[in-house]
Structure formats: C-alpha cells, structure tokens
Design a protein around this motif. Structure first.
Motif, PDB file in Angstrom:
ATOM      1  N   PHE A   1       0.850  -1.197   0.000  1.00 10.75           N
ATOM      2  CA  PHE A   1       0.000   0.000   0.000  1.00 10.75           C
ATOM      3  C   PHE A   1       0.882   1.243   0.000  1.00 10.75           C
ATOM      4  O   PHE A   1       1.909   1.296   0.681  1.00 10.75           O
ATOM      5  N   THR A   2       0.488   2.234  -0.802  1.00  9.13           N
ATOM      6  CA  THR A   2       1.254   3.480  -0.837  1.00  9.13           C
ATOM      7  C   THR A   2       0.312   4.679  -0.783  1.00  9.13           C
ATOM      8  O   THR A   2      -0.804   4.640  -1.312  1.00  9.13           O
ATOM      9  N   GLU A   3       0.788   5.732  -0.157  1.00 12.15           N
ATOM     10  CA  GLU A   3       0.053   6.991  -0.094  1.00 12.15           C
ATOM     11  C   GLU A   3       0.668   8.043  -1.011  1.00 12.15           C
ATOM     12  O   GLU A   3       0.212   9.191  -1.030  1.00 12.15           O
ATOM     13  N   GLU A   4       1.717   7.673  -1.765  1.00 11.91           N
ATOM     14  CA  GLU A   4       2.469   8.644  -2.554  1.00 11.91           C
ATOM     15  C   GLU A   4       2.293   8.463  -4.049  1.00 11.91           C
ATOM     16  O   GLU A   4       3.039   9.041  -4.838  1.00 11.91           O
ATOM     17  N   ASP A   5       1.343   7.672  -4.468  1.00 13.55           N
ATOM     18  CA  ASP A   5       1.098   7.507  -5.893  1.00 13.55           C
ATOM     19  C   ASP A   5       0.457   8.779  -6.461  1.00 13.55           C
ATOM     20  O   ASP A   5      -0.194   9.547  -5.723  1.00 13.55           O
ATOM     21  N   ASP A   6       0.647   9.023  -7.763  1.00 10.15           N
ATOM     22  CA  ASP A   6       0.073  10.208  -8.403  1.00 10.15           C
ATOM     23  C   ASP A   6      -1.449  10.234  -8.291  1.00 10.15           C
ATOM     24  O   ASP A   6      -2.065  11.310  -8.349  1.00 10.15           O
ATOM     25  N   GLU A   7      -2.059   9.058  -8.138  1.00 14.44           N
ATOM     26  CA  GLU A   7      -3.515   8.971  -8.068  1.00 14.44           C
ATOM     27  C   GLU A   7      -4.033   8.877  -6.640  1.00 14.44           C
ATOM     28  O   GLU A   7      -5.205   8.576  -6.417  1.00 14.44           O
ATOM     29  N   GLY A   8      -3.162   9.096  -5.666  1.00 15.05           N
ATOM     30  CA  GLY A   8      -3.591   9.056  -4.277  1.00 15.05           C
ATOM     31  C   GLY A   8      -3.212   7.761  -3.587  1.00 15.05           C
ATOM     32  O   GLY A   8      -2.240   7.088  -3.961  1.00 15.05           O
ATOM     33  N   CYS A   9      -3.982   7.397  -2.587  1.00 19.90           N
ATOM     34  CA  CYS A   9      -3.718   6.187  -1.800  1.00 19.90           C
ATOM     35  C   CYS A   9      -4.216   4.967  -2.566  1.00 19.90           C
ATOM     36  O   CYS A   9      -5.402   4.891  -2.921  1.00 19.90           O
ATOM     37  N   VAL A  10      -3.327   4.024  -2.815  1.00 19.23           N
ATOM     38  CA  VAL A  10      -3.700   2.844  -3.597  1.00 19.23           C
ATOM     39  C   VAL A  10      -2.962   1.614  -3.081  1.00 19.23           C
ATOM     40  O   VAL A  10      -1.872   1.702  -2.514  1.00 19.23           O
ATOM     41  N   TRP A  11      -3.608   0.461  -3.274  1.00 16.13           N
ATOM     42  CA  TRP A  11      -2.921  -0.816  -3.168  1.00 16.13           C
ATOM     43  C   TRP A  11      -2.311  -1.101  -4.540  1.00 16.13           C
ATOM     44  O   TRP A  11      -2.962  -0.883  -5.573  1.00 16.13           O
ATOM     45  N   VAL A  12      -1.077  -1.576  -4.582  1.00 16.77           N
ATOM     46  CA  VAL A  12      -0.406  -1.828  -5.851  1.00 16.77           C
ATOM     47  C   VAL A  12       0.253  -3.209  -5.834  1.00 16.77           C
ATOM     48  O   VAL A  12       0.635  -3.720  -4.771  1.00 16.77           O
ATOM     49  N   VAL A  13       0.363  -3.788  -7.019  1.00 19.94           N
ATOM     50  CA  VAL A  13       1.184  -4.970  -7.246  1.00 19.94           C
ATOM     51  C   VAL A  13       2.303  -4.549  -8.182  1.00 19.94           C
ATOM     52  O   VAL A  13       2.036  -4.061  -9.292  1.00 19.94           O
ATOM     53  N   THR A  14       3.551  -4.675  -7.732  1.00 24.08           N
ATOM     54  CA  THR A  14       4.699  -4.217  -8.508  1.00 24.08           C
ATOM     55  C   THR A  14       5.649  -5.368  -8.789  1.00 24.08           C
ATOM     56  O   THR A  14       5.679  -6.352  -8.048  1.00 24.08           O
TER      57      THR A  14
ATOM     58  N   SER B   1      -8.375   1.898  -2.999  1.00 22.12           N
ATOM     59  CA  SER B   1      -9.152   1.505  -1.826  1.00 22.12           C
ATOM     60  C   SER B   1      -8.366   1.848  -0.576  1.00 22.12           C
ATOM     61  O   SER B   1      -7.137   1.691  -0.532  1.00 22.12           O
ATOM     62  N   MET B   2      -9.076   2.316   0.436  1.00 30.75           N
ATOM     63  CA  MET B   2      -8.460   2.598   1.725  1.00 30.75           C
ATOM     64  C   MET B   2      -8.584   1.417   2.671  1.00 30.75           C
ATOM     65  O   MET B   2      -8.326   1.549   3.870  1.00 30.75           O
ATOM     66  N   ALA B   3      -8.989   0.261   2.164  1.00 33.42           N
ATOM     67  CA  ALA B   3      -9.116  -0.927   3.002  1.00 33.42           C
ATOM     68  C   ALA B   3      -7.794  -1.209   3.702  1.00 33.42           C
ATOM     69  O   ALA B   3      -6.715  -1.070   3.107  1.00 33.42           O
ATOM     70  N   PHE B   4      -7.883  -1.615   4.957  1.00 34.32           N
ATOM     71  CA  PHE B   4      -6.661  -1.870   5.718  1.00 34.32           C
ATOM     72  C   PHE B   4      -6.005  -3.175   5.294  1.00 34.32           C
ATOM     73  O   PHE B   4      -4.794  -3.328   5.407  1.00 34.32           O
ATOM     74  N   TRP B   5      -6.808  -4.111   4.784  1.00 35.92           N
ATOM     75  CA  TRP B   5      -6.275  -5.428   4.399  1.00 35.92           C
ATOM     76  C   TRP B   5      -6.510  -5.653   2.910  1.00 35.92           C
ATOM     77  O   TRP B   5      -7.560  -5.277   2.389  1.00 35.92           O
ATOM     78  N   PRO B   6      -5.574  -6.261   2.213  1.00 28.91           N
ATOM     79  CA  PRO B   6      -5.741  -6.446   0.757  1.00 28.91           C
ATOM     80  C   PRO B   6      -6.925  -7.322   0.396  1.00 28.91           C
ATOM     81  O   PRO B   6      -7.502  -7.168  -0.682  1.00 28.91           O
ATOM     82  N   TRP B   7      -7.304  -8.260   1.272  1.00 25.85           N
ATOM     83  CA  TRP B   7      -8.443  -9.120   0.957  1.00 25.85           C
ATOM     84  C   TRP B   7      -9.785  -8.383   1.090  1.00 25.85           C
ATOM     85  O   TRP B   7     -10.804  -8.895   0.665  1.00 25.85           O
ATOM     86  N   ASP B   8      -9.760  -7.186   1.661  1.00 27.54           N
ATOM     87  CA  ASP B   8     -10.974  -6.368   1.727  1.00 27.54           C
ATOM     88  C   ASP B   8     -11.028  -5.337   0.599  1.00 27.54           C
ATOM     89  O   ASP B   8     -12.043  -4.666   0.429  1.00 27.54           O
ATOM     90  N   ALA B   9      -9.947  -5.213  -0.168  1.00 27.32           N
ATOM     91  CA  ALA B   9      -9.896  -4.223  -1.246  1.00 27.32           C
ATOM     92  C   ALA B   9     -10.656  -4.738  -2.473  1.00 27.32           C
ATOM     93  O   ALA B   9     -10.488  -5.888  -2.881  1.00 27.32           O
ATOM     94  N   THR B  10     -11.469  -3.889  -3.063  1.00 32.94           N
ATOM     95  CA  THR B  10     -12.240  -4.250  -4.256  1.00 32.94           C
ATOM     96  C   THR B  10     -12.057  -3.182  -5.328  1.00 32.94           C
ATOM     97  O   THR B  10     -11.721  -2.029  -5.022  1.00 32.94           O
ATOM     98  N   GLY B  11     -12.293  -3.569  -6.577  1.00 36.99           N
ATOM     99  CA  GLY B  11     -12.166  -2.626  -7.681  1.00 36.99           C
ATOM    100  C   GLY B  11     -10.775  -2.569  -8.271  1.00 36.99           C
ATOM    101  O   GLY B  11     -10.262  -1.485  -8.587  1.00 36.99           O
ATOM    102  N   TRP B  12     -10.142  -3.712  -8.462  1.00 33.69           N
ATOM    103  CA  TRP B  12      -8.783  -3.764  -8.992  1.00 33.69           C
ATOM    104  C   TRP B  12      -8.764  -3.461 -10.488  1.00 33.69           C
ATOM    105  O   TRP B  12      -9.702  -3.782 -11.225  1.00 33.69           O
ATOM    106  N   THR B  13      -7.681  -2.850 -10.934  1.00 36.19           N
ATOM    107  CA  THR B  13      -7.410  -2.644 -12.352  1.00 36.19           C
ATOM    108  C   THR B  13      -6.029  -3.208 -12.665  1.00 36.19           C
ATOM    109  O   THR B  13      -5.143  -3.207 -11.791  1.00 36.19           O
ATOM    110  N   VAL B  14      -5.833  -3.694 -13.893  1.00 34.62           N
ATOM    111  CA  VAL B  14      -4.554  -4.286 -14.285  1.00 34.62           C
ATOM    112  C   VAL B  14      -4.030  -3.587 -15.535  1.00 34.62           C
ATOM    113  O   VAL B  14      -4.796  -3.043 -16.342  1.00 34.62           O
TER     114      VAL B  14
END
Length: 528
Positions: A49-62, A81-94
């Motif tokens: 999870f990062t708060e410094e992405d150009d699009e704001g706070c996001v979960w990322v796979v790098t 998503s601001m979900a605290f856990w990745p398994w609660d995050a929804t709306g992924w894009t690839v």
C-alpha cells in the motif's frame, strides 16, 4: 498479532497480468499496512500500500525489481481503496500490454489461505449429550473443514454428529452449535465466543478466541430461552491439529541431537509447536527434548532447547519461512497448486530443469555452529517431513473391476498433504520374467521385432499401455480425489472422490463415491 502469513490472488484473466495470480507471503509493514511477496514458480511480485502515488492512496502490485515503499515506479495492478487489508480491497485494475493503461479486472481479488485441515476442540458442553459410558466433564472433539459460511470456514465434528463450528458476522462470534439434520438451520447453541471488537484475529481464526460462553442447556435456535451462560477463559479450547513430524539430515551437517521424531504438543504464535520424542534424545549432549516452533519476531521456524520455547534469543537451527506447517518451510513455504507447479517439483532434485526456478527461491535450514561466536552454517540436506505410508493399497469388492484399484506410491506434497501415483506393472507377456521360459521367449521375440523394425526404419512396436491414476487432495473442493495421471490438478475430472479434509486419505470418514460416467457419482461402500 501479525497479519496472516499467506494470502492468494486469483481471478486475473488478462494475458499481460495473469502472472499476478498465485500465493503471497507476508514480508513486513509499509505505510502502516502489510506487504506481501509472491512465492512459488512465478514472477515474485510485491503487494503493498502506498500513499504517494500520483492517483492518491492505492494498493499496488509491482514487479520484484521495483523497490517497495514511496512512489511506485511501475505497477502491474492498482486498487483505489483505503481498506486496511488487501483481501478487503475491491475494484482492482490491471495494466494492459498494448496501451500500457489500466483496465478493470472485475474478478481479481485476494483471499486468505486457511491452514486448518483439522481442529481439536476441548470443552464441557452440558447441552451436548455425551456418548454412553462417557462421564468425563471435559471432552475432546475432532473437527474438519465443511466449506464456507459468511466468508469464513466452517467445521464439522468428525464423529458424525450435527455439531458445527462457524462464524456469525452480525453477532461477531464463533458458535459451537447443533444444526438441524435436514440443514434447515440452527437447532441449539452449545457455546459461543465473546463478541469480537475487530482488534484481534478472532473473526478469522477460531483458535484465537480465548474467552467463551457455555450454555447450561440447549437453546431454541438462536433464542436463549431458559439457558444461562457461563463466561470464562478456560471453558473452550480450540487448537490446530497436526500429524507428527520427522527431522532428518546429514550427520556431518546436522547434530544428532536435533534429528528424530517430534510430536505436536500445543500452539504458540498461532502455529503448532512440536516436542522431540523421548526415545530420540541423546542424553550425552542434550539438556532435554528439542522443540520445533515458529518464532514470529524472527519470521522463522526454529529449533531450541525446551527452556527456549517461546523465546528465540538462542536457537539451534532456523529457516526463514512463514509456512503454516514446518514440512513446507524448505519447499517454498507452500505446496498449494496456486504456486504454479511448486507441489510436483517438491520431490525433484534442484538441478532438474522444471524445478530450477522453484529451487532458486527456496530457503534452507541453517544450524548453529559450536562455540560462542553465534554463527550458522547451511545444512543442505536437513528437512522436516510429514511421515506417512510410502505405499498404499486401494481395494474394493472382490468382483470390482475399477481401473484405479491397486498399489500407489507416495510421490511428493500437494496442498500440505502427500499425493500418490498408481504403480503400473508392465505386462509379463511383453517383457517376460526369468521364472518361465515362455515369458523369456516372448521377451526375446519382442526385442527381436523391435530391432527389425528399427533396422527397417520403421516405428518399433510399443508395449501394451494401461491407464495410470493419481490420488491427491483437491484443496478448493475440500475433497480427496482420484484422477487419471494426465488430469492431475484438474478439479473437474475426478473418477473417485470423498468430501473430507483429513491429513491422509486413509483417515477420511466421509463416503467414497465413484464416477458413473454420466456426470454424476454413486457411492462405493466397499472402497478402502
């Protein structure tokens, strides 16, 4: 308590991002949220999870070569998503390969890897009738997986009763309840965990629940009626159940005092710990039975003296792995099929072509050197294994003609359990035997025919072929299955099945069923 050790990504269909699917192991914390690293024969991606992405706070796979933390230079997948856990995050894009833009991946999600083939429950439940002749106040039950309910695993009592263990999200409790035989709901609640406020892992792991309420009598479904509840920390105990393990290794690299049989004795740091069997202790150079356990502060499985259980300041051996079970630590932390081939390769030597990628990502055991320096040396051949029968026989009624009957040999690990391949003998009329002249003559004639065909530039005759079968555990179905060997890991082509999460197929108490070749199954009561 730390986050779950292993999670799984699934549902990615885009060819450019499909390698995201797989198993991820917890590595640490980034920006206050857990960071995971992909394991197995795959890409080695990072989830964070990062708060410094150009699009704001996001979960990322790098990718594995992109540093974790700060602003991600490259991302394969994102989730706003601001979900605290990745398994609660929804709306992924690839990321797409052609345009390098991100497109929605509606099926992509992360889920927990649940390490509970079998639980042991110890409790005094007044509302649950005791077997005839059993006057003990505290009883033990064995529970095994029974699917999912409310997004959490459910468990059934192995003895055939209707006692179940499951999570009720609206009540924020685990319930030990008797369900109606026809599946029509809850008949009565025998015990319930104290409400969870979300600050612990109780809602995920039932063995984390320490405080329970036990009812004085049967309830009317979820209605208490005349039941009174007794609250306490020692009324119900739930622990993971595990088979015993064996530690082996080259005596030139591994001290004899560490080698031997270890039996499960309880839980610490959310995992089973094991104590060396007394017969395997060398009293000449030991202070007592060794302990094998998981040290959370190190992120390692370790071996210590008995006085060091729970304190990892001084260890005798270690391996950097967060595997749920110690026999998976040296084979990449998981043998789940989602590791993209890790399980079949687990039994192959490191130099085998197909296993090279997996072997390069494995951690190995390290053993402490003698002396006060505190150094360690690698013990290449040291391993923790799950002992089981190396060969088994599958039989049925004496008139049965099933092709899958016969002898099977253990070949490796799959989904934390052993898997077996059928032993297929070449017919005697092809190779012959040394005992009968007719078979020797048949073998000589076959070899002569093969030599003549080769000399004439033709394809030599092939020996008669016979179907070969595999016996393995299908984790996603919670079933032991038998399939033809070329359908190994195929979840939709089972020839035989039994709905049971037992560690070993011979411990399954469910009903074995055989395919009727028409898309259904029929019971096979004589199969053993």
């Amino acid at each position: 308590a730390p986050p779950p050790a292993l999670i799984r990504c699934l549902g990615v269909r885009s060819p450019a991002a499909k390698a995201i699917n797989g198993i991820y192991e917890f590595q640490g914390v980034v920006d206050g949220r857990p960071c995971y690293h992909q394991i197995g024969v795959s890409s080695g991606n990072h989830l964070w999870f990062t708060e410094e992405d150009d699009e704001g706070c996001v979960w990322v796979v790098t990718p594995k070569d992109v540093p974790v933390g700060g602003k991600p230079e490259t991302a394969i997948a994102k989730c706003h998503s601001m979900a605290f856990w990745p398994w609660d995050a929804t709306g992924w894009t690839v990321c797409t390969r052609r345009t390098l833009s991100f497109k929605p991946a509606p099926g992509m999600h992360f889920q927990l890897m649940l390490p509970a083939p079998e639980l042991t429950v110890r409790a005094f439940l007044p509302s649950v009738p005791a077997p005839a002749g059993d006057a003990a106040e505290v009883r033990s039950w064995a529970f095994r997986g029974a699917g999912e309910l409310n997004g959490r695993p459910t468990y059934r009592e192995v003895g055939g009763s209707n006692l179940r263990l499951f999570w009720m999200p609206k009540m924020a409790r685990w319930l030990l309840a008797v369900v109606k035989p026809d599946g029509g709901g809850i008949e009565s609640v025998a015990a319930r965990s104290a409400p969870d406020d979300g600050s612990t892992w109780v809602s995920i792991w039932p063995w984390e629940a320490r405080t329970w309420e036990v009812g004085s009598r049967a309830t009317l479904g979820l209605v208490d009626g005349d039941t009174t509840w007794q609250l306490g920390d020692d009324l119900v105990s739930i622990t993971l159940s595990s088979p015993k393990v064996v530690i082996s290794g080259n005596p030139m690299e591994v001290p004899q005092s560490l080698i031997g049989l270890y039996r499960p004795q309880g839980m610490t740091n959310g995992r089973v710990y094991y104590v060396q069997q007394l017969e395997d202790i060398s009293l000449e150079n030991s202070v007592g039975p060794k302990c094998l356990w998981f040290a959370e502060e190190r992120g390692q499985w370790v071996i210590t003296d008995p006085t060091g259980l729970g304190v990892s300041k001084t260890v005798l051996a270690r391996i950097a792995s967060r595997a749920w079970w110690p026999w998976e630590a040296h084979v990449g932390s998981s043998t789940h099929p989602a590791c993209l081939g890790a399980a079949p390769f687990a039994s192959l030597p490191e130099w085998h072509g197909g296993a090279t990628v997996l072997a390069s990502g494995r951690a190995g055991w390290e053993v402490a050197d003698a002396g006060p320096a505190g150094t360690f040396h690698k013990a290449k051949d040291m391993a923790v294994s799950m002992p089981s029968f190396e060969r088994l026989e599958i039989t049925s009624h004496h008139l049965a003609q099933h092709a899958f009957l016969g002898t099977y040999e253990r070949k490796g690990l799959l989904a934390s359990r052993p898997f077996f391949m059928q032993v297929v003998e070449t017919p005697a009329d092809w190779l012959g035997t040394a005992d009968e002249a007719v078979d020797e003559l048949a073998a000589a004639e076959a070899l002569a025919a093969a030599a003549a065909a080769i000399a004439a530039g033709e394809e030599p005759p092939q020996p008669p072929k016979r179907q070969r079968y595999a016996l393995w555990y299908a984790d996603e179905l919670e079933q032991w299955v038998i399939t033809e060997d070329f359908r190994f890991l195929d979840l939709v082509s089972a020839d035989v099945r039994v709905a049971d999460t037992a560690w070993f197929p011979w411990d399954a108490v469910g009903r074995w069923e055989v395919s009727d070749a028409a898309g259904g199954f029929c019971p096979e009561p004589n199969l053993i």
